[in-house]
Design a protein around this motif. Sequence first.
Motif: not given
Length: 213
Positions: A166, A157-163, A151
Amino acid sequence: MSTEEQKLSEEELRRKNAIISSRVFLLMQWPAYTVLGLMGIVLPLITPVDQAAFLGSMLLITALVQSMILVRYGINPGFAWRAVVTAITFLASYITLMNPFDLNIPLTMTIGVYMMATGFYVVIEGRYSFSSRHIESVVYCGYFGMALGLSIFSGFPDTVYWTPATALGLYLIALGFTARRFLLKKLPEDAYIGPEDIYDNWGNHAPHPPGQE
């Protein structure tokens, strides 16, 4: 005893030794990985952090823990696999912290490949050492790590919270949870092999079971 039966007995002995040694290997990972995982998830949410330095430090601490455990584990079945995993962790930490040769490898690539590689190891370890213990969570944890790595590597997913922090934090927490479940399992009676290979549930040498002195 036939030659074939002797080979089977030797293989069974190696398998039992691997089960016992793996308990010791996981003992120290439970608290260490859980704390590191929580830091990876929570700390970036409450304060700005340098992602490269933060991730590199997490990997370095993980590698140091693995090194200490590897020394205690000794030359036993599975040593080469674990040594390779430790080397991979050190390499990922070095690439993340030092950016060798100005390669500028993206963090998503470094962390993604690291989790896929070590997740694959966890799957192999679960199937080889823990299959008779019926602890499916070991194998599931490996697949979980591989999925997280894929992933992050793919950017979905392309989201600021998925780093990467994390994802790595979740992976380490999963490893800690798996280690805890393994430690709460009682060692099967047939795992007691001989005077040098008898351990209690905490990895210490245990008294001989009755009739197995």
